[in-house]
Write a protein that holds these residues in place. Structure first.
Motif, PDB file in Angstrom:
ATOM      1  N   PHE A   1      21.506   9.912 -15.503  1.00 35.49           N
ATOM      2  CA  PHE A   1      21.058   8.905 -16.459  1.00 35.49           C
ATOM      3  C   PHE A   1      19.825   9.349 -17.235  1.00 35.49           C
ATOM      4  O   PHE A   1      18.849   9.817 -16.657  1.00 35.49           O
ATOM      5  CB  PHE A   1      20.746   7.599 -15.724  1.00 35.49           C
ATOM      6  N   THR A   2      19.880   9.188 -18.567  1.00 38.38           N
ATOM      7  CA  THR A   2      18.730   9.458 -19.427  1.00 38.38           C
ATOM      8  C   THR A   2      18.609   8.324 -20.445  1.00 38.38           C
ATOM      9  O   THR A   2      19.565   7.568 -20.675  1.00 38.38           O
ATOM     10  CB  THR A   2      18.876  10.802 -20.166  1.00 38.38           C
ATOM     11  N   MET A   3      17.436   8.214 -21.074  1.00 40.99           N
ATOM     12  CA  MET A   3      17.182   7.130 -22.022  1.00 40.99           C
ATOM     13  C   MET A   3      16.483   7.675 -23.267  1.00 40.99           C
ATOM     14  O   MET A   3      15.787   8.684 -23.218  1.00 40.99           O
ATOM     15  CB  MET A   3      16.296   6.052 -21.391  1.00 40.99           C
ATOM     16  N   GLU A   4      16.678   6.941 -24.373  1.00 42.55           N
ATOM     17  CA  GLU A   4      16.016   7.314 -25.619  1.00 42.55           C
ATOM     18  C   GLU A   4      15.664   6.041 -26.389  1.00 42.55           C
ATOM     19  O   GLU A   4      16.459   5.105 -26.452  1.00 42.55           O
ATOM     20  CB  GLU A   4      16.924   8.209 -26.461  1.00 42.55           C
ATOM     21  N   PHE A   5      14.463   6.045 -26.975  1.00 38.55           N
ATOM     22  CA  PHE A   5      13.962   4.862 -27.658  1.00 38.55           C
ATOM     23  C   PHE A   5      13.548   5.203 -29.088  1.00 38.55           C
ATOM     24  O   PHE A   5      12.438   5.695 -29.320  1.00 38.55           O
ATOM     25  CB  PHE A   5      12.772   4.266 -26.899  1.00 38.55           C
ATOM     26  N   PRO A   6      14.419   4.953 -30.069  1.00 41.84           N
ATOM     27  CA  PRO A   6      14.034   5.140 -31.467  1.00 41.84           C
ATOM     28  C   PRO A   6      13.086   4.023 -31.918  1.00 41.84           C
ATOM     29  O   PRO A   6      13.339   2.847 -31.659  1.00 41.84           O
ATOM     30  CB  PRO A   6      15.369   5.047 -32.230  1.00 41.84           C
ATOM     31  N   MET A   7      11.997   4.394 -32.574  1.00 45.99           N
ATOM     32  CA  MET A   7      11.109   3.420 -33.204  1.00 45.99           C
ATOM     33  C   MET A   7      11.625   3.208 -34.623  1.00 45.99           C
ATOM     34  O   MET A   7      11.763   4.172 -35.389  1.00 45.99           O
ATOM     35  CB  MET A   7       9.673   3.945 -33.234  1.00 45.99           C
ATOM     36  N   ILE A   8      11.920   1.955 -34.982  1.00 44.14           N
ATOM     37  CA  ILE A   8      12.622   1.713 -36.245  1.00 44.14           C
ATOM     38  C   ILE A   8      11.898   0.720 -37.153  1.00 44.14           C
ATOM     39  O   ILE A   8      11.077  -0.079 -36.706  1.00 44.14           O
ATOM     40  CB  ILE A   8      14.049   1.182 -35.974  1.00 44.14           C
ATOM     41  N   ARG A   9      12.240   0.819 -38.417  1.00 44.23           N
ATOM     42  CA  ARG A   9      11.953  -0.246 -39.373  1.00 44.23           C
ATOM     43  C   ARG A   9      13.272  -0.983 -39.588  1.00 44.23           C
ATOM     44  O   ARG A   9      14.303  -0.359 -39.814  1.00 44.23           O
ATOM     45  CB  ARG A   9      11.425   0.326 -40.693  1.00 44.23           C
ATOM     46  N   GLU A  10      13.220  -2.298 -39.509  1.00 44.45           N
ATOM     47  CA  GLU A  10      14.456  -3.069 -39.618  1.00 44.45           C
ATOM     48  C   GLU A  10      14.292  -4.272 -40.544  1.00 44.45           C
ATOM     49  O   GLU A  10      13.176  -4.696 -40.851  1.00 44.45           O
ATOM     50  CB  GLU A  10      14.925  -3.549 -38.248  1.00 44.45           C
ATOM     51  N   GLU A  11      15.436  -4.802 -40.948  1.00 44.26           N
ATOM     52  CA  GLU A  11      15.479  -6.035 -41.725  1.00 44.26           C
ATOM     53  C   GLU A  11      16.216  -7.074 -40.883  1.00 44.26           C
ATOM     54  O   GLU A  11      17.351  -6.849 -40.467  1.00 44.26           O
ATOM     55  CB  GLU A  11      16.212  -5.803 -43.052  1.00 44.26           C
ATOM     56  N   GLU A  12      15.554  -8.196 -40.659  1.00 44.16           N
ATOM     57  CA  GLU A  12      16.141  -9.276 -39.862  1.00 44.16           C
ATOM     58  C   GLU A  12      16.615 -10.384 -40.793  1.00 44.16           C
ATOM     59  O   GLU A  12      15.825 -10.940 -41.556  1.00 44.16           O
ATOM     60  CB  GLU A  12      15.091  -9.812 -38.883  1.00 44.16           C
ATOM     61  N   VAL A  13      17.891 -10.683 -40.728  1.00 48.05           N
ATOM     62  CA  VAL A  13      18.492 -11.694 -41.607  1.00 48.05           C
ATOM     63  C   VAL A  13      18.490 -13.036 -40.885  1.00 48.05           C
ATOM     64  O   VAL A  13      19.083 -13.178 -39.810  1.00 48.05           O
ATOM     65  CB  VAL A  13      19.931 -11.309 -42.003  1.00 48.05           C
ATOM     66  N   ARG A  14      17.821 -14.021 -41.481  1.00 50.23           N
ATOM     67  CA  ARG A  14      17.695 -15.336 -40.869  1.00 50.23           C
ATOM     68  C   ARG A  14      18.249 -16.433 -41.778  1.00 50.23           C
ATOM     69  O   ARG A  14      18.351 -16.260 -42.989  1.00 50.23           O
ATOM     70  CB  ARG A  14      16.231 -15.655 -40.557  1.00 50.23           C
ATOM     71  N   CYS A  15      18.539 -17.569 -41.134  1.00 45.73           N
ATOM     72  CA  CYS A  15      19.004 -18.746 -41.871  1.00 45.73           C
ATOM     73  C   CYS A  15      18.376 -19.991 -41.264  1.00 45.73           C
ATOM     74  O   CYS A  15      18.399 -20.173 -40.043  1.00 45.73           O
ATOM     75  CB  CYS A  15      20.530 -18.844 -41.810  1.00 45.73           C
TER      76      CYS A  15
ATOM     77  N   ILE B   1      13.279   0.200 -30.652  1.00 46.82           N
ATOM     78  CA  ILE B   1      12.060  -0.603 -30.609  1.00 46.82           C
ATOM     79  C   ILE B   1      11.622  -0.837 -32.052  1.00 46.82           C
ATOM     80  O   ILE B   1      11.498   0.113 -32.825  1.00 46.82           O
ATOM     81  CB  ILE B   1      10.944   0.113 -29.834  1.00 46.82           C
ATOM     82  N   THR B   2      11.424  -2.090 -32.410  1.00 43.50           N
ATOM     83  CA  THR B   2      11.053  -2.425 -33.790  1.00 43.50           C
ATOM     84  C   THR B   2       9.587  -2.110 -34.038  1.00 43.50           C
ATOM     85  O   THR B   2       8.697  -2.711 -33.446  1.00 43.50           O
ATOM     86  CB  THR B   2      11.317  -3.908 -34.086  1.00 43.50           C
ATOM     87  N   PHE B   3       9.349  -1.149 -34.923  1.00 39.59           N
ATOM     88  CA  PHE B   3       7.992  -0.772 -35.310  1.00 39.59           C
ATOM     89  C   PHE B   3       7.488  -1.675 -36.435  1.00 39.59           C
ATOM     90  O   PHE B   3       6.379  -2.200 -36.385  1.00 39.59           O
ATOM     91  CB  PHE B   3       7.979   0.697 -35.748  1.00 39.59           C
TER      92      PHE B   3
END
Length: 243
Positions: free
Chosen positions: A139-153, A92-94
């Motif tokens: 079944f199990t689930m995990e949700f990392p909260m992340i900082r990300e860089e989105e590359v666009r054009c 999940i993008t924080f």
């Protein structure tokens, strides 16, 4: 002869998995980075099994990393959980930075911090496609909260929402926290203390300070997980209570 037979069987399994369109060749940077973040020294990567490639295998547990579109992986998960323990990882993008590149992808034109801020409740955007799976004991689930860089054009081929900018890649900058869910009851954490019972989507929206469409996703998933149920109706609003 036995070794040759095993090698031939593995080769056939890899070809079958490749034909399913699932493999390391389809990875983007974010997927690969999350795999490395989660991995431990004894883990195995891209293991062919039952016509699929498994992102990561840790002992008897299969780990799948899906950055978006749970619909694309639903059948795979439903098949695997019948005989294996499966752990699904979904980021999940924080916070997000947007990097603009030229069409060749070789020159950075700009970099800015997006005003977007993600919340853990964003998991329900994708979870609506597989809510029943969490009831399965494998079944199990995990949700990392992340900082990300989105590359666009700015190539004119993206969505109208992004003003026709294409997303070329997503890159992991940091994992801020991670949240694990092992049973359906774990998702009751999204019902805040003090919530008037029975509750509607509107009252949940006020309590969580979330838009009504997100609360509808939450109650839909919790109903499919069988941890809440419909107990009545007030005008046009369904009323819910813990099952």
């Amino acid at each position: 002869m036995r070794r040759q037979g095993l090698e031939k069987s593995k080769e056939q399994e890899e070809k079958k998995a490749t034909s399913s369109g699932i493999g390391v060749q389809n990875e983007r940077s974010l997927h690969a980075a999350l795999k490395q973040w989660y991995a431990q020294p004894e883990d195995n990567f891209e293991v062919p099994l039952n016509g699929f490639f498994i992102d990561l295998v840790r002992g008897e547990q299969l780990v799948e990393i899906q950055t978006r579109n749970f619909a694309a992986i639903r059948q795979k998960l439903q098949t695997l959980v019948q005989e294996h323990r499966v752990h699904l990882l979904h980021p999940i993008t924080f916070e997000k930075w947007v990097l603009q590149v030229d069409e060749a992808g070789t020159k950075v034109k700009s970099r800015r911090k997006s005003p977007y801020r993600g919340k853990l409740t964003d998991i329900f955007e994708e979870l609506v496609r597989i809510p029943e799976l969490i009831k399965h004991e494998n079944f199990t689930m995990e949700f990392p909260m992340i900082r990300e860089e989105e590359v666009r054009c700015r190539d004119g081929r993206g969505s109208k929402y992004r003003k026709r900018e294409s997303i070329k890649d997503r890159k992991l900058l940091e994992v801020v926290s991670s949240h694990r869910f092992t049973t359906a009851a774990d998702f009751l954490r999204f019902l805040p203390e003090g919530l008037v019972r029975p509750f509607s989507n509107k009252t949940l929206s006020v309590a969580l300070s979330l838009p009504i469409h997100r609360c509808r996703q939450i109650t839909y998933c919790l109903r499919k997980m069988e941890v809440i149920q419909v107990v009545g109706k007030q005008k046009n609003e369904l009323l819910f209570e813990s099952a």
